[in-house]
Scaffold this active site. Structure first.
Site: not given
Ligand code: SDX
Length: 428
Positions: A364, A269, A308
């Site tokens: 990210d 995460h 994702h």
């Protein structure tokens, strides 16, 4: 296609048929309980590990379309908010449902700025951590500790009291984050400067040394503010779900936010941006990319920053972050890891494994490269994510607390353990 209707099901165990109402594209799981094989049967459950296909709530805060790469906060496209609105105005939007007017924005900014200090005892608490303590471990602990300084926060039904707590949490996150960093570096804490913007003040508390007043680079200040916006909310992600579930016990928002921050800390995460940098450093050169990708395809490792649960196309935030990178590198100088990241993305997106698994760069993948260029240590990356996500956690928690359909979260299970058995002297 209408999102309402009726689902007709027949239970082959009994031959009975049922009509389940479809509302907004969903059936109510509780409606399955009427499907029984006998009067004393509990009724049908729906089994959904990791909640792959379960809506936990009805929310008006953030809309995502994973196939189209759409992300909107209260209806506004992320592309219009990032870089044009301020992070504090976006926080206001998430919490209140509308962007603030000029006067509201100024009052809101003054209110947040007024609450950036933390109780001096928090410093003693932080000083107790080892010098190499991970700043996320310090952040999770200090956010929880704030609940002990504001016991009135237990009055979760009092809207005025809870508004004060939400202001405090948004205001104090940069202070706690910067204090965690300064502790690790053995530097004295740099206090908030109320003359600076939210992002500018965070840079001040991170980097101020002997100069009388820290003056943030406006390009970096603006880039960080935009990055906070990109991280501000993302509907029912793991950490937001934690915020809602823990908050459903009617615990104070500081304790619920600490649980959310703990969930964000995980490498799958919010901890992924830290892992992306470590991955790029491990790859070390574009020549090593094919071998690394081969290992990912063999399932030996994951390409951090790729994939994702919702986006099965590009993550719109990754696209915007790549644009922000250019403005940052114009100030800081180009981060050589960017070349590895760009080549890794190019090769991966042409590879059948990643195409078939619909794995694209997520938020990210590029954020860490920018953070590193701005001087943040890798361990601070998830902390930066948490600063940005706090308004989203609070907006989702507040919405859940006001939702008449919500109550304490308590899922069911399918028991697969031992049947009844007795000790019969088993314990000698
Ligand atoms: C964030 O939920 C949110 O909204 C999160 C977030 C937010 O703003 O809150 O967007 C922020 O957390 C972004 C994600 C950051 N995490 C990473 O970058 C870590 C690497 N990515 C993954 O671990 C993964 O893609 C997830 C966790 C992001 C999503 O996982 P899913 O949807 O549960 O998918 P999965 O783990 O079931 O994988 C499906 C398949 C598997 O292959 P098979 O076993 O079916 O053959 O895809 C493969 C996985 O092995 N796969 C990957 C991969 N991600 C999935 N293979 C290689 N590299 C990857 N990154």
């Amino acid at each position: 296609m209408g999102t309402n209707g009726v689902l007709q099901v027949t239970d082959s165990r009994t031959g009975c048929s049922y009509e389940l109402p479809i509302t907004d594209g969903a059936i109510r799981a509780i409606d399955l309980r009427q499907v029984k094989v006998s009067e004393d049967d509990f009724g049908l459950l729906c089994y959904d590990p990791a909640f792959l296909n379960t809506a936990s709530c009805r929310s008006a805060i953030t809309f995502i379309d994973g196939d189209k790469g759409i992300l909107r906060y209260r209806g506004y496209p992320i592309e219009e908010l990032a870089g044009h609105a301020s992070f504090l105005d976006v926080a206001y939007l998430l919490l209140h449902g509308e962007l603030p007017g000029k006067e509201e924005s100024e009052a809101w900014t003054r209110e947040i700025t007024h609450h950036t200090f933390v109780h001096e005892n928090v410093k003693k608490f932080i000083d107790g951590f080892h010098h190499d303590a991970h700043p996320m471990g310090i952040l999770v602990s200090t956010v929880a500790a704030l609940s002990t300084f504001y016991p009135e926060a237990k009055a979760v039904a009092d809207q005025a009291i809870q508004r004060d707590q939400m202001v405090r949490l948004i205001a104090k996150m940069p202070t706690l984050a910067a204090f965690a960093y300064r502790h690790a570096m053995g530097l004295p804490y740099a206090y908030p400067d109320d003359e600076l913007s939210y992002a500018g003040n965070f840079l001040n508390m991170m980097w101020k040394m002997t100069e009388p007043r820290y003056s943030p680079d406006p390009v970096l200040e603006h880039a960080l503010d935009a990055l906070f916006i990109l991280h501000a909310d993302h509907e029912q992600n793991c950490s937001t779900s934690a915020m809602r579930v823990v908050g459903s016990s009617q615990v104070d928002p500081y304790s619920a936010a600490a649980a959310a921050a703990a969930a964000l800390y995980g490498p799958l995460h919010g901890g992924a941006n830290e892992q992306v940098l470590r991955m790029l450093q491990e790859i070390g050169s574009v020549d090593n990319i094919p071998a690394y990708i081969a290992r990912a395809k063999r399932g030996e490792l994951r390409l951090m920053g790729f994939g994702h649960r919702v986006y099965k196309n590009f993550d719109p935030r990754a696209t915007i972050i790549k644009e922000i990178a250019d403005s940052v590198f114009a100030v800081t100088g180009r981060n050589p890891l960017l070349d590895i990241a760009l080549e890794l993305e190019r090769i991966a997106l042409a590879d059948e494994y990643f195409i078939s698994h619909k794995l694209y760069p997520n938020v990210d993948f590029y954020s860490g490269i920018i953070y590193q260029a701005m001087g943040f240590p890798v361990s601070m990356f998830p902390v930066l994510f948490a600063i940005g996500r706090m308004p989203g956690w609070l907006a989702q928690w507040h919405e859940s607390a006001a939702d008449p359909e919500q109550k304490i979260a308590r899922p069911r299970q399918i028991y697969v353990g031992e049947g009844l058995r007795h000790l019969n002297g088993t314990i000698s």
